[in-house]
Design a protein around this motif. Structure first.
Motif, PDB file in Angstrom:
ATOM      1  N   TRP A   1      54.084  90.992   2.131  1.00 41.47           N
ATOM      2  CA  TRP A   1      53.996  90.043   1.010  1.00 41.47           C
ATOM      3  C   TRP A   1      55.131  90.249   0.025  1.00 41.47           C
ATOM      4  CZ3 TRP A   1      48.745  91.567  -1.730  1.00 41.47           C
ATOM      5  CH2 TRP A   1      48.709  92.951  -1.944  1.00 41.47           C
TER       6      TRP A   1
ATOM      7  N   LEU B   1      41.240  89.581   7.248  1.00 38.32           N
ATOM      8  CA  LEU B   1      41.953  89.822   5.982  1.00 38.32           C
ATOM      9  C   LEU B   1      42.264  88.498   5.292  1.00 38.32           C
ATOM     10  CD1 LEU B   1      43.156  91.749   3.977  1.00 38.32           C
ATOM     11  CD2 LEU B   1      45.239  91.862   5.371  1.00 38.32           C
TER      12      LEU B   1
ATOM     13  N   PHE C   1      45.569  89.812  -8.639  1.00 33.74           N
ATOM     14  CA  PHE C   1      45.189  89.350  -7.292  1.00 33.74           C
ATOM     15  C   PHE C   1      45.715  90.320  -6.242  1.00 33.74           C
ATOM     16  CE2 PHE C   1      44.712  86.723  -3.632  1.00 33.74           C
ATOM     17  CZ  PHE C   1      45.936  86.646  -2.988  1.00 33.74           C
TER      18      PHE C   1
ATOM     19  N   VAL D   1      39.284  87.437   3.333  1.00 34.44           N
ATOM     20  CA  VAL D   1      39.127  88.279   2.146  1.00 34.44           C
ATOM     21  C   VAL D   1      40.139  87.870   1.085  1.00 34.44           C
ATOM     22  CG1 VAL D   1      39.534  90.613   1.301  1.00 34.44           C
ATOM     23  CG2 VAL D   1      38.155  90.257   3.349  1.00 34.44           C
ATOM     24  N   ILE D   2      41.359  87.554   1.493  1.00 33.19           N
ATOM     25  CA  ILE D   2      42.401  87.121   0.573  1.00 33.19           C
ATOM     26  C   ILE D   2      41.996  85.810  -0.103  1.00 33.19           C
ATOM     27  CG2 ILE D   2      44.758  86.171   0.502  1.00 33.19           C
ATOM     28  CD1 ILE D   2      45.483  88.321   2.622  1.00 33.19           C
ATOM     29  N   GLU D   3      41.427  84.894   0.637  1.00 31.47           N
ATOM     30  CA  GLU D   3      40.966  83.627   0.048  1.00 31.47           C
ATOM     31  C   GLU D   3      39.883  83.885  -1.010  1.00 31.47           C
ATOM     32  OE1 GLU D   3      41.923  80.422   0.247  1.00 31.47           O
ATOM     33  OE2 GLU D   3      43.660  81.222   1.303  1.00 31.47           O
TER      34      GLU D   3
ATOM     35  N   ARG E   1      43.641  93.436  -6.117  1.00 33.21           N
ATOM     36  CA  ARG E   1      42.354  93.247  -5.420  1.00 33.21           C
ATOM     37  C   ARG E   1      42.580  93.255  -3.897  1.00 33.21           C
ATOM     38  NH1 ARG E   1      41.714  89.419  -9.499  1.00 33.21           N
ATOM     39  NH2 ARG E   1      42.089  87.627  -8.140  1.00 33.21           N
ATOM     40  N   VAL E   2      43.586  92.538  -3.479  1.00 32.05           N
ATOM     41  CA  VAL E   2      43.864  92.459  -2.038  1.00 32.05           C
ATOM     42  C   VAL E   2      44.271  93.829  -1.493  1.00 32.05           C
ATOM     43  CG1 VAL E   2      45.413  91.484  -0.289  1.00 32.05           C
ATOM     44  CG2 VAL E   2      44.467  90.018  -2.093  1.00 32.05           C
TER      45      VAL E   2
ATOM     46  N   ALA F   1      39.543  86.646  -2.741  1.00 29.74           N
ATOM     47  CA  ALA F   1      40.193  87.308  -3.891  1.00 29.74           C
ATOM     48  C   ALA F   1      40.942  86.285  -4.740  1.00 29.74           C
ATOM     49  CB  ALA F   1      41.148  88.377  -3.390  1.00 29.74           C
TER      50      ALA F   1
ATOM     51  N   ILE G   1      52.158  85.616   1.188  1.00 32.47           N
ATOM     52  CA  ILE G   1      51.537  86.605   2.068  1.00 32.47           C
ATOM     53  C   ILE G   1      51.713  86.169   3.519  1.00 32.47           C
ATOM     54  CG2 ILE G   1      49.394  87.775   2.704  1.00 32.47           C
ATOM     55  CD1 ILE G   1      48.385  87.340  -0.103  1.00 32.47           C
TER      56      ILE G   1
ATOM     57  N   THR H   1      41.278  96.096  -0.836  1.00 30.82           N
ATOM     58  CA  THR H   1      40.499  95.680   0.333  1.00 30.82           C
ATOM     59  C   THR H   1      41.282  95.877   1.627  1.00 30.82           C
ATOM     60  OG1 THR H   1      39.385  94.040  -1.044  1.00 30.82           O
ATOM     61  CG2 THR H   1      39.229  93.766   1.346  1.00 30.82           C
ATOM     62  N   ALA H   2      42.542  95.514   1.603  1.00 36.20           N
ATOM     63  CA  ALA H   2      43.368  95.663   2.814  1.00 36.20           C
ATOM     64  C   ALA H   2      43.416  97.125   3.241  1.00 36.20           C
ATOM     65  CB  ALA H   2      44.780  95.150   2.553  1.00 36.20           C
TER      66      ALA H   2
END
Ligand code: HBI
Length: 99
Positions: free
Chosen positions: A61, A87, A44, A90-92, A47-48, A94, A70, A51-52
């Motif tokens: 985090w 962000l 996870f 996007v985190i949700e 992935r974040v 991911a 986070i 994207t971040a």
């Protein structure tokens, strides 16, 4: 300079994000995610991270085994901005595998 979210926008954002809370003493939001094990938590985070970095907006985090906490805030604005909202969404995605 990106602008801080107005109070109504903040309230709408928090209402739209499951489990995110405001942070005492900081203009920020945070959430702790729990996964099945360390590998799932780290996957996870990977992935974040990708994207971040693509958004040039980075989380603060920590990870303990299967948990990832986070915190989102915008350093440049010293507070919560639309960049944090984007962000967080996007985190949700991911976290739920919808991203
Ligand atoms: N991440 N959370 C956060 N806040 C920022 O202001 C920020 C960032 N990542 C990169 C970034 N700003 C760049 O635009 C430079 O300001 C470092």
């Amino acid at each position: 300079m990106v602008a801080k979210l107005e109070p109504t926008a903040r309230a709408e954002l928090l209402a739209s994000l499951p489990g995110w809370r405001e942070v005492d003493g900081r203009d920020a939001i945070e959430k702790t995610f729990r996964f099945t094990d360390f590998k799932a938590a780290f996957a996870f985070m990977t992935r974040v991270a990708i994207t971040a970095d693509g958004q040039d907006h980075h989380p603060e985090w920590s990870n303990v085994y299967n948990r990832v906490t986070i915190l989102l805030s915008t350093h440049d604005a010293d507070g919560l901005t639309e960049r944090d909202a984007k962000l967080a969404r996007v985190i949700e995605e991911a976290a739920t595998g919808t991203g």
